[in-house]
Scaffold this active site. Structure first.
Site, PDB file in Angstrom:
ATOM      1  N   GLU A 171     -12.699   0.501  -1.667  1.00  8.56           N
ATOM      2  CA  GLU A 171     -13.474   1.759  -1.790  1.00  8.56           C
ATOM      3  C   GLU A 171     -13.838   2.309  -0.406  1.00  8.56           C
ATOM      4  O   GLU A 171     -13.908   3.523  -0.226  1.00  8.56           O
ATOM      5  CB  GLU A 171     -14.743   1.542  -2.622  1.00  8.56           C
ATOM      6  CG  GLU A 171     -14.515   1.041  -4.053  1.00  8.56           C
ATOM      7  CD  GLU A 171     -13.803   2.048  -4.981  1.00  8.56           C
ATOM      8  OE1 GLU A 171     -13.675   3.233  -4.629  1.00  8.56           O
ATOM      9  OE2 GLU A 171     -13.363   1.612  -6.079  1.00  8.56           O
ATOM     10  N   HIS A 176      -7.527   6.244  -7.803  1.00 14.12           N
ATOM     11  CA  HIS A 176      -8.013   5.692  -9.069  1.00 14.12           C
ATOM     12  C   HIS A 176      -7.131   6.040 -10.272  1.00 14.12           C
ATOM     13  O   HIS A 176      -7.072   5.261 -11.219  1.00 14.12           O
ATOM     14  CB  HIS A 176      -9.458   6.128  -9.337  1.00 14.12           C
ATOM     15  CG  HIS A 176     -10.448   5.344  -8.508  1.00 14.12           C
ATOM     16  ND1 HIS A 176     -10.450   5.366  -7.136  1.00 14.12           N
ATOM     17  CD2 HIS A 176     -11.445   4.500  -8.864  1.00 14.12           C
ATOM     18  CE1 HIS A 176     -11.415   4.577  -6.681  1.00 14.12           C
ATOM     19  NE2 HIS A 176     -12.031   4.036  -7.709  1.00 14.12           N
ATOM     20  N   ARG A 199     -16.868  16.011  -6.288  1.00 16.23           N
ATOM     21  CA  ARG A 199     -16.986  14.572  -6.552  1.00 16.23           C
ATOM     22  C   ARG A 199     -15.673  13.972  -7.043  1.00 16.23           C
ATOM     23  O   ARG A 199     -15.421  12.780  -6.891  1.00 16.23           O
ATOM     24  CB  ARG A 199     -18.103  14.356  -7.572  1.00 16.23           C
ATOM     25  CG  ARG A 199     -18.632  12.946  -7.585  1.00 16.23           C
ATOM     26  CD  ARG A 199     -19.981  12.877  -8.261  1.00 16.23           C
ATOM     27  NE  ARG A 199     -20.289  11.525  -8.637  1.00 16.23           N
ATOM     28  CZ  ARG A 199     -21.493  11.106  -9.003  1.00 16.23           C
ATOM     29  NH1 ARG A 199     -22.506  11.952  -9.051  1.00 16.23           N
ATOM     30  NH2 ARG A 199     -21.703   9.861  -9.336  1.00 16.23           N
ATOM     31  N   HIS A 238      -6.271   2.893 -12.270  1.00  9.48           N
ATOM     32  CA  HIS A 238      -6.683   2.673 -13.664  1.00  9.48           C
ATOM     33  C   HIS A 238      -5.481   2.343 -14.536  1.00  9.48           C
ATOM     34  O   HIS A 238      -5.569   1.527 -15.452  1.00  9.48           O
ATOM     35  CB  HIS A 238      -7.387   3.919 -14.220  1.00  9.48           C
ATOM     36  CG  HIS A 238      -8.778   4.075 -13.680  1.00  9.48           C
ATOM     37  ND1 HIS A 238      -9.411   5.290 -13.599  1.00  9.48           N
ATOM     38  CD2 HIS A 238      -9.647   3.168 -13.202  1.00  9.48           C
ATOM     39  CE1 HIS A 238     -10.614   5.110 -13.073  1.00  9.48           C
ATOM     40  NE2 HIS A 238     -10.782   3.833 -12.824  1.00  9.48           N
ATOM     41  N   ASN A 296     -12.010  10.128  -6.632  1.00 11.10           N
ATOM     42  CA  ASN A 296     -11.041   9.524  -7.548  1.00 11.10           C
ATOM     43  C   ASN A 296      -9.724   9.170  -6.852  1.00 11.10           C
ATOM     44  O   ASN A 296      -8.815   8.648  -7.493  1.00 11.10           O
ATOM     45  CB  ASN A 296     -10.781  10.510  -8.703  1.00 11.10           C
ATOM     46  CG  ASN A 296     -10.443   9.793  -9.979  1.00 11.10           C
ATOM     47  OD1 ASN A 296     -11.005   8.744 -10.255  1.00 11.10           O
ATOM     48  ND2 ASN A 296      -9.497  10.334 -10.738  1.00 11.10           N
ATOM     49  N   ARG A 304     -36.822   6.466 -24.099  1.00 12.02           N
ATOM     50  CA  ARG A 304     -36.209   7.720 -23.616  1.00 12.02           C
ATOM     51  C   ARG A 304     -36.196   7.831 -22.094  1.00 12.02           C
ATOM     52  O   ARG A 304     -36.125   8.917 -21.536  1.00 12.02           O
ATOM     53  CB  ARG A 304     -36.912   8.957 -24.193  1.00 12.02           C
ATOM     54  CG  ARG A 304     -36.818   9.047 -25.695  1.00 12.02           C
ATOM     55  CD  ARG A 304     -37.140  10.438 -26.187  1.00 12.02           C
ATOM     56  NE  ARG A 304     -37.016  10.509 -27.621  1.00 12.02           N
ATOM     57  CZ  ARG A 304     -37.975  10.152 -28.457  1.00 12.02           C
ATOM     58  NH1 ARG A 304     -39.130   9.735 -27.987  1.00 12.02           N
ATOM     59  NH2 ARG A 304     -37.785  10.236 -29.749  1.00 12.02           N
ATOM     60  N   LYS A 341     -20.135   8.647   0.374  1.00 15.55           N
ATOM     61  CA  LYS A 341     -20.463   8.868  -1.044  1.00 15.55           C
ATOM     62  C   LYS A 341     -21.749   9.685  -1.163  1.00 15.55           C
ATOM     63  O   LYS A 341     -21.845  10.596  -1.998  1.00 15.55           O
ATOM     64  CB  LYS A 341     -20.579   7.541  -1.808  1.00 15.55           C
ATOM     65  CG  LYS A 341     -20.937   7.773  -3.271  1.00 15.55           C
ATOM     66  CD  LYS A 341     -20.249   6.909  -4.268  1.00 15.55           C
ATOM     67  CE  LYS A 341     -20.570   7.348  -5.691  1.00 15.55           C
ATOM     68  NZ  LYS A 341     -20.247   6.397  -6.715  1.00 15.55           N
ATOM     69  N   HIS A 369     -10.167  -4.267 -10.202  1.00 14.37           N
ATOM     70  CA  HIS A 369     -10.354  -2.836  -9.928  1.00 14.37           C
ATOM     71  C   HIS A 369      -9.980  -2.535  -8.468  1.00 14.37           C
ATOM     72  O   HIS A 369      -9.245  -1.589  -8.180  1.00 14.37           O
ATOM     73  CB  HIS A 369     -11.811  -2.458 -10.213  1.00 14.37           C
ATOM     74  CG  HIS A 369     -12.105  -1.018  -9.927  1.00 14.37           C
ATOM     75  ND1 HIS A 369     -11.656   0.007 -10.719  1.00 14.37           N
ATOM     76  CD2 HIS A 369     -12.798  -0.438  -8.915  1.00 14.37           C
ATOM     77  CE1 HIS A 369     -12.059   1.165 -10.221  1.00 14.37           C
ATOM     78  NE2 HIS A 369     -12.756   0.926  -9.118  1.00 14.37           N
ATOM     79  N   LYS A 375     -24.657   7.263 -11.762  1.00 15.17           N
ATOM     80  CA  LYS A 375     -23.907   7.035 -13.009  1.00 15.17           C
ATOM     81  C   LYS A 375     -24.239   5.654 -13.540  1.00 15.17           C
ATOM     82  O   LYS A 375     -24.141   4.656 -12.811  1.00 15.17           O
ATOM     83  CB  LYS A 375     -22.407   7.086 -12.734  1.00 15.17           C
ATOM     84  CG  LYS A 375     -21.821   8.455 -12.636  1.00 15.17           C
ATOM     85  CD  LYS A 375     -20.341   8.313 -12.958  1.00 15.17           C
ATOM     86  CE  LYS A 375     -19.483   9.213 -12.137  1.00 15.17           C
ATOM     87  NZ  LYS A 375     -18.057   8.917 -12.316  1.00 15.17           N
ATOM     88  N   GLU A 414     -20.569  15.736 -11.144  1.00 12.42           N
ATOM     89  CA  GLU A 414     -19.107  15.718 -11.188  1.00 12.42           C
ATOM     90  C   GLU A 414     -18.510  17.006 -11.730  1.00 12.42           C
ATOM     91  O   GLU A 414     -17.610  16.972 -12.569  1.00 12.42           O
ATOM     92  CB  GLU A 414     -18.660  14.526 -12.050  1.00 12.42           C
ATOM     93  CG  GLU A 414     -17.493  13.776 -11.440  1.00 12.42           C
ATOM     94  CD  GLU A 414     -17.287  12.425 -12.071  1.00 12.42           C
ATOM     95  OE1 GLU A 414     -17.460  11.432 -11.388  1.00 12.42           O
ATOM     96  OE2 GLU A 414     -16.980  12.368 -13.276  1.00 12.42           O
TER      97      GLU A 414
END
Ligand SMILES: NC(=O)c1ccc[n+]([C@@H]2O[C@H](COP(=O)([O-])OP(=O)(O)OC[C@H]3O[C@@H](n4cnc5c(N)ncnc54)[C@H](O)[C@@H]3O)[C@@H](O)[C@H]2O)c1
Length: 359
Positions: A183, A246, A239, A250, A243, A119, A225, A263, A141, A235
């Site tokens: 980025e 992106h 945040r 994507h 994107n 956990r 960032k 990417h 993340k 988010e």
């Protein structure tokens, strides 16, 4: 010299810059005491290059090494199951600490493993790609992929610390540097006009893999960032600005017609498409658009794709996770170094933006 930047918020943590892989042991001893057990997780390629340097500093501790094959496919539940078996074999317990040594794939995988083992046990990010240093190791993340979607199973789970040794960039191939550069250009466009100037004026040195410049660039880029995720841990707000580029990127990554696009390449072309759309909406001047395009060119980042049916790309964008109630949520640049969320772009406008990046 070792520098420290702190990520704020309710679960803040330090990011150490100009840290040395060998020096990690001394920091861990101070933080967790002499008795802690460490589980170093990395991939074959990074293990060959850097595991020894990390292990050198950990001689005094009980440390076990697990390596996985070098592939995005390892970001999977199957690998999590394998890591679990090995961790149990190594008597990994609640007090053990996972060390995630590698690029974004290892950071996401080992971070997610640490998040669910017993956990949740503690973990440290040791990013070794430019993308991981400026982006994926920051913000907490972690995730694995699933047949139904990329990063579909994951969590917000901040590390105890991020330990960044920029010297690891020396062995990183140019194609991987480019993924990180896309980025950094995004960070500059989102929130840092001075970073944009910095990249513009040092583009040649960056392209020549100048170690000192890459480190300075990474430090400035990751600060963008850090600032944004410190204000919005999970988010729910600003945040989303990260994107930028992106939603377009994507779509390219998933389109059958553009198989093999990375990417970073998707983000770079996405930045060009978003900038065109912003110019059409009066958010960017012609001159600012030209500056963005010229910066991508100087860094040898792609900004064009062979033509296809813009409608197909539009429909892929409809599946974007960030969309809300059927509306496409786009982030667009506003001048250089500012950005905003736009929810009312028409399909026509988006298709026109795609057409502008067709060769
Ligand atoms: N968690 C987040 O917030 C976040 C953000 C962006 C991307 N990501 C994830 O990050 C992943 C991509 O990360 P990446 O671009 O770092 O790819 P990666 O981890 O696959 O690394 C790229 C390649 O570089 C190699 N490598 C790593 N360090 C090296 C070094 N110093 N020298 C030579 N080779 C080295 C790796 O073995 C690999 O072959 C994706 O899975 C993406 O989903 C996560």
């Amino acid at each position: 010299m070792l520098q420290q930047v702190n990520v704020g918020g309710s679960n803040g943590y330090p990011i150490f810059l100009n840290a040395s892989l060998e020096g990690l042991g001394a920091y861990l001893e101070e933080k967790f005491g002499v008795k802690a057990h460490y589980l170093l997780i990395t991939n074959n390629r990074v293990a060959n290059l850097y595991a020894e340097r990390v292990l050198k500093g950990l001689k005094e501790f009980r440390t076990d090494l697990i390596t996985v094959p070098d592939s995005e496919e390892e970001k999977s539940l199957t690998t999590i199951a394998r890591l679990t078996e090995e961790a149990v074999k190594f008597r990994t317990d609640r007090d053990s600490v996972v060390l995630a040594l590698g690029g974004g794939v290892i950071g996401d995988l080992a971070g997610f493993f640490a998040t669910i083992y017993y956990r949740g046990i503690r973990y440290i990010q040791i990013p070794t790609t430019l993308l991981a240093q400026v982006d994926s190791s920051i913000g907490g993340k972690v995730a694995v992929n699933h047949a139904c979607g990329k990063n579909l199973l994951g969590a917000f789970s901040p590390p105890q610390a991020v330990w960044t040794d920029f010297s690891t960039l020396r062995t990183l191939p140019w194609s991987e540097i480019q993924n990180g550069l896309a980025e950094t250009v995004k960070h500059a466009m989102v929130a840092d006009p001075e970073l944009f100037d910095f990249i513009e004026s040092h583009a040649d040195a960056i392209r020549n893999h100048d170690q000192d410049l890459l480190s300075r660039l990474a430090a400035r880029s990751l600060a963008v960032k850090v600032k944004i995720v410190s204000e919005d841990e999970k988010e729910h707000g600003i945040r989303i600005l990260l994107n930028l580029g992106h939603s377009f990127g994507h779509a390219l990554e998933t389109a059958d017609s553009y198989k093999g696009i990375s990417h970073g390449q998707g983000v770079s072309i996405g930045l060009a498409a978003a900038a065109n759309l912003a110019r059409d909406r009066g958010l960017l001047t012609e001159k600012e658009l030209a500056r963005i395009i010229s910066l991508l060119d100087k860094l040898k980042l792609p900004r064009n794709i062979p033509p296809c049916a813009a409608k197909d790309l539009l429909s892929l964008m409809a599946a974007d996770k960030k969309n809300k109630a059927g509306n496409k949520i786009l982030v667009l640049p506003v001048g250089i170094g500012k950005s905003m969320v736009v929810t009312d772009c028409t399909d026509q406008e988006i298709m026109q933006a795609w057409e502008k990046v067709f060769k």
